[in-house]
Every structure is written in C-alpha cells, then in structure tokens.
Design an enzyme around this catalytic site. Structure first.
Site, PDB file in Angstrom:
ATOM      1  N   GLU A  54      13.186  12.333  25.032  1.00  0.00           N
ATOM      2  CA  GLU A  54      13.663  13.362  24.092  1.00  0.00           C
ATOM      3  C   GLU A  54      13.788  14.685  24.848  1.00  0.00           C
ATOM      4  O   GLU A  54      12.799  15.368  25.098  1.00  0.00           O
ATOM      5  CB  GLU A  54      12.673  13.516  22.931  1.00  0.00           C
ATOM      6  CG  GLU A  54      13.203  14.456  21.866  1.00  0.00           C
ATOM      7  CD  GLU A  54      12.135  14.958  20.916  1.00  0.00           C
ATOM      8  OE1 GLU A  54      12.498  15.352  19.814  1.00  0.00           O
ATOM      9  OE2 GLU A  54      10.941  14.976  21.269  1.00  0.00           O
ATOM     10  N   ASP A  57       8.537  11.058  23.925  1.00  0.00           N
ATOM     11  CA  ASP A  57       8.552  12.172  22.978  1.00  0.00           C
ATOM     12  C   ASP A  57       8.379  13.510  23.713  1.00  0.00           C
ATOM     13  O   ASP A  57       7.562  13.614  24.630  1.00  0.00           O
ATOM     14  CB  ASP A  57       7.383  11.979  21.995  1.00  0.00           C
ATOM     15  CG  ASP A  57       7.365  13.014  20.893  1.00  0.00           C
ATOM     16  OD1 ASP A  57       8.258  12.968  20.034  1.00  0.00           O
ATOM     17  OD2 ASP A  57       6.444  13.866  20.889  1.00  0.00           O
ATOM     18  N   ASP A  83       0.823  -1.223   0.000  1.00  0.00           N
ATOM     19  CA  ASP A  83       0.000   0.000   0.000  1.00  0.00           C
ATOM     20  C   ASP A  83       0.849   1.261   0.000  1.00  0.00           C
ATOM     21  O   ASP A  83       0.338   2.358   0.204  1.00  0.00           O
ATOM     22  CB  ASP A  83      -0.978   0.002   1.191  1.00  0.00           C
ATOM     23  CG  ASP A  83      -0.260   0.178   2.528  1.00  0.00           C
ATOM     24  OD1 ASP A  83       0.997   0.181   2.553  1.00  0.00           O
ATOM     25  OD2 ASP A  83      -0.937   0.324   3.559  1.00  0.00           O
TER      26      ASP A  83
END
Ligand code: NOJ
Length: 536
Positions: free
Chosen positions: A272, A204, A29
């Site tokens: 992070e 994150d 895909d």
C-alpha cells in the site's frame, strides 16, 4: 533480481479482495469469518472465476481498527476462526486453483500486543525501543506530526512519562523499524504465514514505517496545496515532508524482498503506497526490482471520470512503471467510497470493462461485482473509528455485509442472525443468487469479462496503445501480445458514437451479451456501451 516473466501467476491473475468480517458469517455471531469464506470458494473460483484472493486482516485484534490493530500476528481472532481454519482455507483455496495473499500490517501493532505491553511497562524494558518513545517538548508532544486519523501522532503514557508515536489510532503504536530486533521479529511473522502456504502479502502502510530520524516539524500546507483525491481532515493541514516515505524505507523493502525471494515459489508483495508523485511511487519497485513486486496503484481512483483524465492517468502510470516492471489497477477497497456510488449513473459497466482490460493486474473489491453501493450508516451503528464526527471519512458504508441472496439478512449469515453493519436495502435486487439468474446483471458482466480476460493473453499481458482520437468521449486502446491483437472501445457519451478501429470481430459488448458483429473498420457503439474487438 530480474524483471518478471509473462508467465508469472500474479501478472495473469484477477484478484478479489475479501474483507473477512463482512463476507460470510458461518456461525451467526453477526461477523463474517474464515469458515464463511471457505463456504464461498466455489463462488469465487467457479461462478465468478477470479484467480487470487487478498484477505484483509483476520489476526487476533481488539478490533479498534477492525483487525488493522493486531495483538497476535500468528493467531486468528476468535471472531473469525482459528489457525486450523486459516490453514484449511489456504489449502482449500489452492485446491480450487485460487492463490491467497494476506494483509501484512507492518507499521504498527495494537497497544494490546505483548510487545507493546512490555515496551510500555518501563523505560528500562528490553522492548522499550521496539516502539518509538520520546520526551515531549515542554509538556507537549515531541513535534507537530498528526495522525492519519486526525489528532496528534503522539500519546502520553502517564506511568512512564513519555510519548509514543502512532501514525494511526493511539491504539496502534508505531513499531520502531530502526531496531534490528523488530525487523527480525516482523520478518518472522512473514515467514510464519509463508510457511503456512500463503502466496504473498498486501503490505499495509508500506511507505510509512520510516520517518525523519531528526523528527522535524512538518510545514503547514498552504490552502492551495494539491490534494490527491480525498479529503483527509486535519492530516491535510500539513505537507508530510518528515513523517512519510523516508528514503530509509527502501532498505526495509529490499530486506523484505530477500525474505520472500528465499521461498522457491513465486511470492507476491503488493504494498500500500499511497503516493501520487509517480516517480516516487515507482521507486518502490527498487532500482533493480529488488523491493516490492508492485506498489499498489490507486491512481485510477484519482482520475476524473472522463476520457481525457482517465487516459492521461493510465498513460502516465504505464510510462512510469520501470521498464520490465508490472502494475495493477483498482477501483475500490475497504478504505474508499464504493465504486458504484462514486461513478456517474450508468457507468458501472464501462468501469468494469476498463478495469479488466487495461494492462496490469486488476484488483476487485468484494461486492463491486454486484454493483453494491455505499450505505449511509447511522451514527449509532458506526463501527469505523475514523470519521465518526465527519461522515465523509467513515469507511463503514463500504464495508457492509456481502449480499448472497434475497433472504432477510442477504444470506450473509444463518437465518435470524444479525449483522455487524447494516445491510443495504437494495440487496433484494443486488445479490449473487438473483444476479446469477439475470443475463444482464452486473455480476454476469463481471463473469463474462473475467472469462474473456482468461481466454485472451493480449488482454492479460499484451502491450497497451491508446487510439490517438481518445480525447473526447470515446476511449479506445489496443492490446497486443505475441499471438493476438485486441481493441477495447468505451463510449462515455449519452449518444451513439462510431470510431474506426480496423477490421475484426466484435467478441464482447457491455450492452448486449449476444452482440457479435464483423467489423469492417468502423464500429458503432450505443450510449455508454463498451466493446472488445479481436483482430483476426
Ligand atoms: C491502511 C488500511 O487499508 C486501513 O484500513 C487501515 O486503517 C490503516 N492502513 C492502518 O492499518
């Protein structure tokens, strides 16, 4: 909480970051998927020999920021598979000796997340306070904060006539971590993945979810204000005094650590932390090692590519890691220009040797082991929401499909399948299949280096001491464990160089896989050659 022992798995591991959309497309895909990752586990654990994977987000997402905008934290996006496939991936990886950490996107959700939809639905919604809603200032945003991706950090909601805050895209509203229900809901997300078997999280934007409670305006940055290392556009116009790394963030990390420590196995959190003031960066370990196991260490990417600058950065970081703590190193990720493009020509092999022999856990970015380069992605093929108008910001060029072979789509997907981002023309030469067959390839250099690190505790957990004359164009350092002493020497010069390092046996050279000399004291290196010496 105590310092970690030398046996801790993540101190000894080499990590490999997979950006799942770009790794391997099993169903044609055009997007990479989890089944594709499963099909490459043998490459990762076997041929390459890494020990742990970091998977960038694969959760349900409208893909405005390619998975960093999550609409369901506990389900897999149909582009990339389903929960059963995620479970299978974790189990298969474990059965091959690979640990798996996943992205934990903590600061924000997608604006399509049911929490936000509910929060947005009215000022009296029970979830209104799960996000940050404010009245503006005379029809303008509540303050002057700008989003990391430029433009105001606030968007107006016409229906409920208030502004909501977003550190990134307007499609990524900030969660309100000052609300205890949010904290618990997000910790439940962490538990969900830990219960499924993951070995930890890359957290994150781990310094951004707490901001000044008074929401004061940021002062404008004077033109000579120091910038870390890359141009951030409008974000650089301000000193981020109030919208960044508020001290209250540490309490969240302490509590998150309690969640991960509640598991019997050794769970890793690597956050992070895009902070370049070293003491502040190091504060994320926690005074009693009770916060992140490691703040992510981006400092190597801030150094200029020369011996004095690299040495200064490495020594400064190692000095600032709290005694008993442990760091990591990286030279690339999905937000940065590809390593091979940033480096001066011919320095890739030195970079690999450096990354895999300094004291700290190395994180490799997919494709860097092949020497993949930044791809100039045309504007009409752009996918990254950041930097469409400013080409130096666009991250697309570092996220192009992995090169598996010299087939037309680089073996990324089934024959004839298209790819979501263009493939670099140099895939014909720079691909796994071709490079495995060439003893001098970058891939074989990484393989040899990973094997060397695995074979030598000194290179993994040994102390680090730089050679006093590492100031010109030769960088040498010693790594010493209880059982071994090794010296690494990197010649950045375009000519031969000789340096005295003591007697030993040369066990590794970036230039010649066959080189194995006895060193009587002085070792001679060819131009841009790096070597490792074992003192026996
Ligand atoms: C940091 C991630 O590495 C980056 O890719 C993302 O756009 C932002 N955080 C927002 O989640």
């Amino acid at each position: 909480m105590a310092r970690t022992s030398h046996d801790t798995w993540w101190k000894n591991a080499v990590f490999y970051q997979i950006y799942p959309l770009s790794f391997c497309d099993s169903d044609g895909d055009s997007y990479g998927d989890l089944r594709g990752v499963i099909s490459k586990l043998d490459y990762l654990a076997g041929a390459l020999g890494v020990d742990a994977l970091w998977l960038s987000p694969f959760y349900q997402s409208p893909m405005k920021d390619w998975g960093y905008d999550i609409s369901d934290h506990t389900d897999v996006d149909p582009l990339m598979g389903d929960l059963d496939t995620a479970r299978e991936l974790i189990e298969e990886a474990h059965s091959k000796g690979l640990r798996v950490i996943v992205d934990y996107v903590i600061n924000h959700t997608s604006d399509q997340h049911p929490w936000f939809l509910e929060s947005r639905s009215s000022r009296t919604s029970p979830k209104r306070d799960w996000y940050v809603w404010r009245d503006g200032r005379d029809g303008n945003p509540p303050n002057n904060w700008v989003s990391v991706f430029s433009g105001p950090s606030w968007s107006y909601d016409q229906e409920s006539r208030q502004w909501y805050r977003h550190t990134y895209l307007r499609d990524q509203p900030d969660l309100n971590w000052r609300n205890p229900e949010v904290v618990e809901a997000m910790f439940d997300v962490a538990r969900f993945w830990l219960d499924m078997g993951v070995d930890g999280f890359r957290v994150d934007a781990a310094h951004q979810m707490m901001k000044d409670p008074q929401e004061r305006d940021n002062p404008p940055a004077p033109p000579d204000y120091p910038r870390p290392y890359k141009n951030m556009g409008e974000y650089d116009d301000f000193i981020h005094l109030y919208d960044f790394s508020h001290p209250d963030v540490h309490e969240i990390h302490r509590r998150l650590r309690a969640v991960t420590d509640a598991y019997e196995r050794d769970v890793l959190t690597v956050g992070e932390i895009h902070i370049f003031d070293l003491p502040e960066w190091a504060s994320y370990y926690g005074e009693d090692f009770d916060q992140l196991n490691m703040p992510f260490n981006f400092h190597l990417m801030t150094a200029e590519w020369n011996v004095p600058s690299l040495r200064a950065v490495i020594e400064a970081v190692l000095w600032n890691v709290p005694v008993g703590g442990w760091t990591n190193w990286t030279l690339g990720n999905h937000d940065e220009v590809r390593l091979a493009t940033r480096l001066p020509d011919g320095h890739e092999r030195l970079a690999a040797l450096l990354l895999l022999t300094i004291r700290g856990t190395p994180f490799l970015y997919y494709g860097d082991e092949l020497g993949m380069r930044q791809v100039a992605v045309d504007r009409d093929q752009a996918r990254d929401p950041w930097g469409h108008n400013v080409s130096w910001l666009s991250r697309d060029g570092a996220r192009t499909p992995m090169h598996w072979s010299d087939e037309p789509n680089a073996g990324f997907g089934p024959a004839g399948a298209t790819t979501w981002l263009p493939i670099a023309p140099d895939y014909i030469k720079l691909n796994v299949e071709t490079e495995l067959g060439n003893a001098d390839s970058t891939l074989n250099l990484y393989r040899r280096l990973i094997a060397l690190r695995k074979a030598h505790p000194a290179l993994r957990v040994g102390s680090f001491l730089s050679h006093p004359s590492s100031s010109g164009d030769v960088f040498a350092y010693r790594r010493e464990s209880d059982s071994e002493t090794m010296t690494v020497v990197l010649n950045f010069a375009e000519e031969e160089r000789t340096i005295d390092v003591g007697r030993g046996e040369l066990v590794f050279s970036t230039a010649d896989p066959e080189r194995q000399d006895r060193i009587g004291g002085a070792v001679a290196l060819g131009p841009r050659e790096g070597v490792v010496i074992e003192h026996v």
